[in-house]
Structure formats: structure tokens, C-alpha cells
Design a protein around this motif. Structure first.
Motif, PDB file in Angstrom:
ATOM      1  N   ALA A   1       2.216   9.238  -0.764  1.00  0.00           N
ATOM      2  CA  ALA A   1       2.907   9.573   0.477  1.00  0.00           C
ATOM      3  C   ALA A   1       2.709   8.415   1.442  1.00  0.00           C
ATOM      4  N   PRO A   2       3.552   8.297   2.454  1.00  0.00           N
ATOM      5  CA  PRO A   2       3.396   7.193   3.412  1.00  0.00           C
ATOM      6  C   PRO A   2       2.016   7.206   4.062  1.00  0.00           C
ATOM      7  N   LEU A   3       1.512   6.033   4.353  1.00  0.00           N
ATOM      8  CA  LEU A   3       0.212   5.899   4.985  1.00  0.00           C
ATOM      9  C   LEU A   3       0.224   6.606   6.337  1.00  0.00           C
TER      10      LEU A   3
ATOM     11  N   VAL B   1       0.836  -1.200   0.000  1.00  0.00           N
ATOM     12  CA  VAL B   1       0.000   0.000   0.000  1.00  0.00           C
ATOM     13  C   VAL B   1       0.872   1.250   0.000  1.00  0.00           C
ATOM     14  N   ASN B   2       1.901   1.273   0.842  1.00  0.00           N
ATOM     15  CA  ASN B   2       2.790   2.436   0.892  1.00  0.00           C
ATOM     16  C   ASN B   2       3.517   2.660  -0.429  1.00  0.00           C
ATOM     17  N   ASN B   3       3.855   1.574  -1.118  1.00  0.00           N
ATOM     18  CA  ASN B   3       4.507   1.709  -2.424  1.00  0.00           C
ATOM     19  C   ASN B   3       3.569   2.310  -3.453  1.00  0.00           C
ATOM     20  N   ASP B   4       2.273   2.062  -3.294  1.00  0.00           N
ATOM     21  CA  ASP B   4       1.291   2.543  -4.268  1.00  0.00           C
ATOM     22  C   ASP B   4       0.864   3.977  -3.984  1.00  0.00           C
ATOM     23  N   MET B   5       0.936   4.391  -2.738  1.00  0.00           N
ATOM     24  CA  MET B   5       0.472   5.724  -2.351  1.00  0.00           C
ATOM     25  C   MET B   5       1.486   6.793  -2.749  1.00  0.00           C
TER      26      MET B   5
END
Length: 393
Positions: free
Chosen positions: A27-29, A21-25
């Protein structure tokens, strides 16, 4: 809220999922959403049976726990219901509910801007996981979620209860919202819409946010975020993300040879130099722009249609099935295509005009488009509300 008892495999899977998820966002979650992901793991909300692959074959947790956990903890959508919960007829399976990919779930939660004590209305409870995440941040007493399917609503209500989250789960038509606990600070839909239901505008306070996936008969793509003003209207921009199942009330079930084309139709023949894949190919920006302009036109490809000299055919039709067009490619020529058109409208002419408008405006992506919704209508625009775009239908 009772902390979940996670197995070692589930803990590893959640860490991997949060990494994806963090790679896709962009900015960091945010920490509050990461805490929520641990407090209400997706695996506690996805049902024991899911449907995998292109044919949506059933996968049961008891029979294949590794495959089930692998699917549930992947950053991908998982089909959780087929055929509206009915038995497939003649083996014909189609997805009717799913658990959305976690990356788009958290992206939408970030876009929604939920804060503690915000009153939130969710349209489309599904598994209940999204409502559980919202409850972790806004507070369970501030979250109301509406689900049209009574079975899904009951199952989600029980999962939320087991998680210690007394969210109000309402069985009803999400297009009507839920007037019992208005006004809301935030409204989020987990199904796509082709037109924004007007009750939503009345149930969100001025300055509140509505966030919904978008769909057109042409293509299901985009997120629409709008702010409600003090006149009861709302306006905002699209974002280039997501493809969600359509709200049940707004579904259409049309097939070319069953509902549109008849043996006695005598279409007009012409030619075009515009390749049909330019308007209905892999370019989602082009498809989004086409769908926003051709509001009541849908399309489908027919490869190898068993017609002499035709390798592929693009069909266009109005949702009321009164007009249609077909564009034929012979498999060799890239600059000349045969066009057939029938009905009161010339749909391929409309498609050419829509595509030309898009190219003349520098091929804008979804993020340059917006929508203004009032009690009496919807106006799509480019760059700002003062620049409405041409539409048909």
C-alpha cells in the motif's frame, strides 16, 4: 528538529527512492513516514565510507560522490562496516553492519504500528537512520536504541544529535534489551535472531508488539511479529520478508573442513532419491520450513569438490559439530544421489522427514507459520498455536 539542507541531486534521489519504496509496498507509504523520510534523509546517516559489490570494496564519498550517493539513495542495503571494524586479515572481508534497504525499513515500520507517544525500543542502532525515523513519529524522547558496537553507537548518537533528535543511544548487548525505560509499547530489532531473547518479553507491556527479523542456521529469512500477553509470553506470525545480519551474541563461525569433518571419521554410505536442491535450493518457502524444523542444522554447498564422480555436494552439520551428512550429485542423474552420514544423528534422514512433512502440508510459506515464546521455551506452529510443528535439535 532542524530541516535538512538538501542539494538538488539529493532531493531528486529521495523522490526516486520513495517511488521505489511505494512500488515495493503493498500500500502507499503512510504520510507520516514519507514526512519522516524527508526530515531525516538516509544520506545524512550513512557514513562517508561504504562497501560495495560482491567483494565489499570501499567507496568513499569524498573520492567518488556520485557512486556513493547512487548507492545510498538506491532501494538496496549498503554495507557500512566490515570485519566488526577491524582491518581485514589476508584480504578476507565480511560485512558486519549495514544500512537496510529502505523498502524493508518502511515495511517493518508499517508492521510495527508505531503511533505518537509510543515508547519504542530499537535493538541494533547501526547508522541511526531507523531510530531517526521512529523519533519523527513517536517523538525522540520516546525512542531508545541499543547498539553493541561502541564506535557505531557513538557515530549514530552524533548523527541523531545533528538532526535535532535527542534519542537515547545505549551502548550494550541488544539481547539484554534496556530495562532503564521500560515498559515499551514496541520493540523492533534490526538484526536477526535465532531465538527470541527472554529479556525482550519482560520489557514490553502486555498488548505490546515485538518485531524481529528471523534467522536459522539453515537460512536467514522472515520477519516475526509477536504480541506480548499478560503472562509475559508472546506469540505471533512470520512474514516472508528480509534477510538481516545475525545478532552478534548468536553468531556461529563453523567451517566444514576446519570444524566438522575429520580424517578419522568413517561415515555410513546410502542413497536417496530426494534431490538435495529441493531442500537447499532457490525455494525460500522450503528453506524456511526446513530451518524452522531443523533448529540446529546448517548447510553449505560445495561445487566441483575435486572428488571423482561428484559434480556438487550438499553438506549438512549440527551447530555443535558432532554430526554431519553429505549428499553427492554426479552431474547427470536426477533420481539417485549418494549420501554419507556421520555422528549420533542421521541428518539427511532428518532433512528428508522435514521436507516430507512440508510437502504433506501443502508446502506452506512463512506466512502460515508462527512462534510462541514463553520464559521456558519456544514452540513453532502451523496456522495456529494449537498445531505445533515437529522439530529437532
Amino acid at each position: 528538529m532542524t530541516p535538512p539542507n538538501l542539494t538538488a541531486a539529493e532531493q531528486i534521489a529521495i523522490r526516486d527512492l520513495l517511488g521505489a519504496v511505494n512500488n515495493d509496498m503493498d500500500a502507499p507509504l503512510a504520510p507520516e513516514w514519507e514526512r519522516a523520510a524527508w526530515a531525516v534523509p538516509r544520506s545524512a546517516f550513512v557514513p562517508e565510507r561504504v562497501y560495495l559489490g560482491d567483494e565489499w570494496e570501499p567507496c568513499d564519498r569524498t573520492e567518488d560522490p556520485e557512486a556513493w550517493l547512487r548507492a545510498v539513495c538506491a532501494d538496496d542495503s549498503v554495507v557500512t562496516q566490515i570485519n566488526d571494524g577491524m582491518d581485514p586479515v589476508d584480504g578476507d572481508r565480511w560485512p558486519s553492519s549495514s544500512a537496510s534497504a529502505p523498502s524493508i525499513v518502511f515495511r517493518m515500520l508499517h508492521m510495527l504500528g508505531v503511533a505518537p507517544e509510543h515508547r519504542v525500543l530499537e535493538i541494533g542502532t547501526g547508522t541511526g537512520w531507523n531510530a531517526g525515523l521512529l523519533a519523527c513519529v513517536a517523538g525522540p524522547e520516546n525512542v531508545t536504541t541499543v547498539e553493541v558496537d561502541p564506535v557505531l553507537a557513538s557515530e549514530a548518537r552524533e548523527r541523531l544529535r545533528r538532526a535535532g533528535l535527542p534519542v537515547e543511544v545505549v551502548t550494550g548487548d541488544g539481547a539484554e534489551g534496556h530495562a532503564g525505560t521500560t515498559p515499551y509499547d514496541r520493540l523492533v530489532a534490526t538484526c536477526s535472531v535465532r531465538s527470541v531473547p527472554r529479556p525482550w518479553l519482560a520489557q514490553v507491556r502486555p498488548g505490546g508488539v515485538i518485531l524481529t527479523p528471523w534467522d536459522s542456521p539453515w537460512v536467514c529469512y522472515g520477519l516475526l511479529g509477536m504480541t506480548v500477553d499478560d503472562t509475559g509470553s508472546a506469540s505471533g506470525r512470520f512474514a516472508p520478508h528480509s534477510a538481516f545480519m545475525l545478532m552478534r551474541r548468536q553468531r556461529t563461525d563453523l567451517r566444514i573442513f576446519r570444524d566438522v569433518v575429520r580424517d578419522d571419521h568413517r561415515p555410513e554410505e546410502s542413497t536417496t532419491t530426494l534431490p538435495p536442491w529441493r531442500v537447499a535450493g532457490d525455494d525460500l518457502a522450503a528453506q524456511f520450513a526446513m530451518g524452522l524444523q531443523l533448529r540446529d542444522v546448517w548447510r553449505t554447498w560445495h561445487d566441483d569438490p575435486d572428488v571423482a564422480g561428484v559434480a556438487s555436494r550438499l553438506w549438512l552439520a549440527t551447530t555443535d559439530a558432532t554430526s554431519w551428512a553429505a549428499v553427492d550429485w554426479d552431474g547427470t542423474s536426477d533420481d539417485r544421489f549418494t549420501v554419507w552420514q556421520y555422528g549420533p544423528r542421521r541428518l539427511w534422514n532428518e532433512a528428508e522427514a522435514a521436507y516430507t512433512w512440508w510437502t504433506l502440508h501443502d508446502r506452506p510459506g512463512p506466512e502460515r507459520f508462527g512462534l510462541t515464546v514463553t520464559a521456558t521455551g519456544e514452540t513453532p506452529w502451523l496456522d495456529n498455536p494449537d498445531q505445533p510443528i515437529p522439530t529437532t535439535g
